[in-house]
Design a protein around this motif. Structure first.
Motif, PDB file in Angstrom:
ATOM      1  N   ASP A   1     -13.363  11.531  -5.724  1.00 16.10           N
ATOM      2  CA  ASP A   1     -14.021  10.339  -6.275  1.00 16.10           C
ATOM      3  C   ASP A   1     -13.019   9.425  -6.983  1.00 16.10           C
ATOM      4  OD1 ASP A   1     -16.431  11.243  -5.324  1.00 16.10           O
ATOM      5  OD2 ASP A   1     -17.108  12.063  -7.236  1.00 16.10           O
ATOM      6  N   THR A   2     -12.094  10.031  -7.753  1.00 17.54           N
ATOM      7  CA  THR A   2     -11.128   9.225  -8.500  1.00 17.54           C
ATOM      8  C   THR A   2     -10.142   8.541  -7.559  1.00 17.54           C
ATOM      9  OG1 THR A   2     -11.317  10.726 -10.386  1.00 17.54           O
ATOM     10  CG2 THR A   2      -9.397   9.274 -10.339  1.00 17.54           C
ATOM     11  N   GLU A   3      -9.750   9.235  -6.491  1.00 17.70           N
ATOM     12  CA  GLU A   3      -8.838   8.599  -5.538  1.00 17.70           C
ATOM     13  C   GLU A   3      -9.495   7.391  -4.879  1.00 17.70           C
ATOM     14  OE1 GLU A   3      -6.316   9.529  -1.475  1.00 17.70           O
ATOM     15  OE2 GLU A   3      -6.550  11.128  -2.956  1.00 17.70           O
ATOM     16  N   TYR A   4     -10.790   7.504  -4.592  1.00 18.12           N
ATOM     17  CA  TYR A   4     -11.494   6.358  -4.013  1.00 18.12           C
ATOM     18  C   TYR A   4     -11.488   5.181  -4.993  1.00 18.12           C
ATOM     19  CZ  TYR A   4     -15.274   3.479  -2.148  1.00 18.12           C
ATOM     20  OH  TYR A   4     -16.015   2.424  -1.668  1.00 18.12           O
ATOM     21  N   GLN A   5     -11.723   5.479  -6.258  1.00 18.57           N
ATOM     22  CA  GLN A   5     -11.690   4.433  -7.278  1.00 18.57           C
ATOM     23  C   GLN A   5     -10.306   3.795  -7.343  1.00 18.57           C
ATOM     24  OE1 GLN A   5     -12.922   5.785 -11.171  1.00 18.57           O
ATOM     25  NE2 GLN A   5     -11.828   4.147 -12.221  1.00 18.57           N
ATOM     26  N   LEU A   6      -9.260   4.627  -7.316  1.00 21.78           N
ATOM     27  CA  LEU A   6      -7.888   4.130  -7.365  1.00 21.78           C
ATOM     28  C   LEU A   6      -7.585   3.266  -6.142  1.00 21.78           C
ATOM     29  CD1 LEU A   6      -5.069   4.263  -8.745  1.00 21.78           C
ATOM     30  CD2 LEU A   6      -4.615   6.300  -7.372  1.00 21.78           C
ATOM     31  N   PHE A   7      -8.010   3.739  -4.972  1.00 19.85           N
ATOM     32  CA  PHE A   7      -7.767   3.003  -3.736  1.00 19.85           C
ATOM     33  C   PHE A   7      -8.424   1.620  -3.773  1.00 19.85           C
ATOM     34  CE2 PHE A   7      -9.177   1.749   0.503  1.00 19.85           C
ATOM     35  CZ  PHE A   7      -7.978   1.774   1.220  1.00 19.85           C
ATOM     36  N   ARG A   8      -9.650   1.553  -4.256  1.00 21.17           N
ATOM     37  CA  ARG A   8     -10.356   0.268  -4.278  1.00 21.17           C
ATOM     38  C   ARG A   8      -9.668  -0.737  -5.194  1.00 21.17           C
ATOM     39  NH1 ARG A   8     -15.499  -0.015  -2.190  1.00 21.17           N
ATOM     40  NH2 ARG A   8     -15.161  -2.244  -2.537  1.00 21.17           N
ATOM     41  N   VAL A   9      -9.165  -0.267  -6.332  1.00 23.34           N
ATOM     42  CA  VAL A   9      -8.469  -1.178  -7.239  1.00 23.34           C
ATOM     43  C   VAL A   9      -7.175  -1.685  -6.593  1.00 23.34           C
ATOM     44  CG1 VAL A   9      -7.285  -1.361  -9.458  1.00 23.34           C
ATOM     45  CG2 VAL A   9      -9.450  -0.124  -9.307  1.00 23.34           C
ATOM     46  N   VAL A  10      -6.423  -0.776  -5.967  1.00 26.24           N
ATOM     47  CA  VAL A  10      -5.191  -1.180  -5.287  1.00 26.24           C
ATOM     48  C   VAL A  10      -5.509  -2.105  -4.112  1.00 26.24           C
ATOM     49  CG1 VAL A  10      -3.238  -0.351  -3.911  1.00 26.24           C
ATOM     50  CG2 VAL A  10      -3.900   0.864  -5.996  1.00 26.24           C
TER      51      VAL A  10
ATOM     52  N   PHE B   1       0.816  -1.209   0.000  1.00 23.85           N
ATOM     53  CA  PHE B   1       0.000   0.000   0.000  1.00 23.85           C
ATOM     54  C   PHE B   1       0.852   1.262   0.000  1.00 23.85           C
ATOM     55  CE2 PHE B   1      -4.030  -2.071   0.846  1.00 23.85           C
ATOM     56  CZ  PHE B   1      -4.912  -1.164   0.275  1.00 23.85           C
ATOM     57  N   PRO B   2       0.602   2.179  -0.970  1.00 26.88           N
ATOM     58  CA  PRO B   2       1.234   3.494  -0.898  1.00 26.88           C
ATOM     59  C   PRO B   2       0.628   4.278   0.264  1.00 26.88           C
ATOM     60  CG  PRO B   2       0.281   3.063  -3.079  1.00 26.88           C
ATOM     61  CD  PRO B   2      -0.267   2.042  -2.133  1.00 26.88           C
ATOM     62  N   ASP B   3       1.311   5.337   0.709  1.00 24.39           N
ATOM     63  CA  ASP B   3       0.705   6.169   1.745  1.00 24.39           C
ATOM     64  C   ASP B   3      -0.342   7.083   1.119  1.00 24.39           C
ATOM     65  OD1 ASP B   3       2.024   8.376   0.577  1.00 24.39           O
ATOM     66  OD2 ASP B   3       3.697   8.268   1.988  1.00 24.39           O
ATOM     67  N   GLY B   4      -1.081   7.804   1.966  1.00 26.84           N
ATOM     68  CA  GLY B   4      -2.180   8.640   1.476  1.00 26.84           C
ATOM     69  C   GLY B   4      -1.730   9.730   0.543  1.00 26.84           C
ATOM     70  N   ASP B   5      -0.577  10.337   0.814  1.00 30.32           N
ATOM     71  CA  ASP B   5      -0.074  11.394  -0.061  1.00 30.32           C
ATOM     72  C   ASP B   5       0.205  10.859  -1.462  1.00 30.32           C
ATOM     73  OD1 ASP B   5      -0.241  13.026   2.119  1.00 30.32           O
ATOM     74  OD2 ASP B   5       1.912  13.089   2.517  1.00 30.32           O
ATOM     75  N   ALA B   6       0.762   9.651  -1.533  1.00 34.28           N
ATOM     76  CA  ALA B   6       1.064   9.048  -2.836  1.00 34.28           C
ATOM     77  C   ALA B   6      -0.213   8.782  -3.620  1.00 34.28           C
ATOM     78  CB  ALA B   6       1.854   7.757  -2.644  1.00 34.28           C
ATOM     79  N   PHE B   7      -1.265   8.315  -2.947  1.00 29.84           N
ATOM     80  CA  PHE B   7      -2.547   8.107  -3.615  1.00 29.84           C
ATOM     81  C   PHE B   7      -3.069   9.424  -4.201  1.00 29.84           C
ATOM     82  CE2 PHE B   7      -3.381   3.967  -1.428  1.00 29.84           C
ATOM     83  CZ  PHE B   7      -3.780   3.260  -2.541  1.00 29.84           C
TER      84      PHE B   7
END
Length: 388
Positions: free
Chosen positions: A212-221, A177-183
């Motif tokens: 919204d896009t970060e949430y999408q990215l997070f779910r895929v990761v 997992f990347p950190d929040g800043d990286a996301f």
């Protein structure tokens, strides 16, 4: 009947096999207050018009000669802006009395045809028949104001398709997992490459798209990284609960930090001096404007100080901000809370709290309430007026 310039543009696009089509926006012609007049160019096809790749931290210029419909020739420049919060290509330098960068040009269709790496032919159309004809012949339907005719073929990829592709590309490279800043950084990079430019959007639209896009990215990761962990045999119930708790805590932590990161980005983009999570102010607010030093300087005008709380939800948590930065009585809370009752809004208003809610969410708030409800762009504008 088509105009001669339209027929010429169609023939040249077919002959050279490449064309960039763009409907001109208010940002292009410099009527949005950006003070930077010039045409934005799509980053995803940078090889069509410049040798300079979109690298972070760089400022690169590429000189080009452009022939326009009225026969004028301009020695223009394509600049890559990769410094600070900017991440965009822009075509500028057209000389005085240039007729295609005025308020009347908004909505016109720019057709840019690369003849060579440093020579372009450009056309600007304002007649519906001309616009319909060139779009039909080239088979291009500009999405988000852009369309690309490349190697003799119309290239169409929707914003959602682009975001989905780049999200999967990023997730495919992740092993932990990347950190929040990286996301947050990766989210803005993806959006910059899939949209014309984030700077073309209002602060409200950027905030919602980024979140919204970060949430999408997070779910895929999350699916990729956590899959081995959740399909393994659990030793006991405690082992299962520990794994589930770890996943839930990560989700909660990311959500709050995501909103903070994108608010930080937008304040920086607006050139508003601020500090995130100051450590020496009572209550430790999420944001202080302009700085901790200004807050502690008793001679600094109180009306130029802002304490800002950032909360994804605030039906109960809004009271926390009352104890943050007590020198400032009027507090602001940036939230994406999906609606609050009139009674709660009234209570906030009495306590001196101003809610800052992205414009698209205002519709889920009661219309008959006494609270001050700002959208994010209004908040930025009001702060700039006070501190300038």
């Amino acid at each position: 009947m088509l105009s001669p310039p339209c027929e010429k543009a169609i023939n040249e696009a077919l002959e050279y096999g490449n064309a960039i089509l763009k409907f001109l926006s208010p940002n292009d012609v410099g009527i949005t207050g950006s003070h930077q007049c010039g045409f934005y160019l799509p980053k995803s096809v940078w090889k069509m018009y410049t040798p300079h790749a979109p690298e972070r931290g760089r400022l690169d210029k590429h000189n080009v000669i452009i022939t326009w419909p009225d026969g004028r020739e301009t020695k223009s420049v394509i600049t890559w802006y990769g410094q600070r919060t900017r991440s965009e290509y822009r075509l500028t330098r057209f000389g005085r009395d240039f007729p295609y960068l005025t308020a009347d040009s908004v909505g016109d269709l720019l057709v840019l045809i690369p003849i060579s790496s440093a020579e372009f032919h450009a056309y600007v159309f304002d007649l519906d028949d001309d616009i319909d004809a060139i779009l039909t012949v080239l088979g291009v339907e500009p999405f988000e104001r852009w369309g690309i005719f490349h190697n003799g073929v119309a290239e169409i990829e929707s914003q959602d398709e682009c975001v989905d592709r780049k999200t999967k590309e990023f997730a495919g490279q992740i092993t932990s997992f990347p950190d929040g800043d990286a996301f947050s950084r990766e989210t803005r990079r993806i959006l910059e490459e899939c949209l014309v430019a984030l700077s073309e959007l209002s602060a409200d639209d950027v905030l919602m798209k980024c979140y919204d896009t970060e949430y999408q990215l997070f779910r895929v990761v999350e699916r990729r990284v956590c899959q081995p962990e959740i399909v393994r045999p659990f030793r006991n119930i405690e082992d299962f609960l520990k794994t589930a708790s770890s996943i839930m805590n990560r989700r909660k932590s990311r959500a709050g930090r995501s909103l903070e990161n994108h608010v930080d980005y937008l304040l920086t983009r607006a050139a508003i001096p601020h500090q995130m999570r100051p450590t020496t102010i009572d209550g430790r607010p999420d944001v202080i404007i302009p700085s901790e030093e200004a807050y502690h300087d008793q001679s600094y005008p109180i009306d130029k100080l802002f304490v800002v709380g950032i909360k994804t939800t605030c039906k109960d948590r809004w009271r926390q901000v009352l104890n943050e930065g007590r020198r400032i009585t009027r507090k602001h809370i940036v939230t994406i809370q999906q609606g609050i009752s009139s009674n709660q809004l009234s209570e906030m208003n009495t306590a001196g709290v101003t809610l800052v809610v992205p414009r698209s969410l205002h519709r889920v708030y009661p219309s008959n309430n006494p609270a001050t409800l700002l959208n994010f762009q209004e908040f930025i504008d009001s702060v700039k007026r006070k501190i300038e």
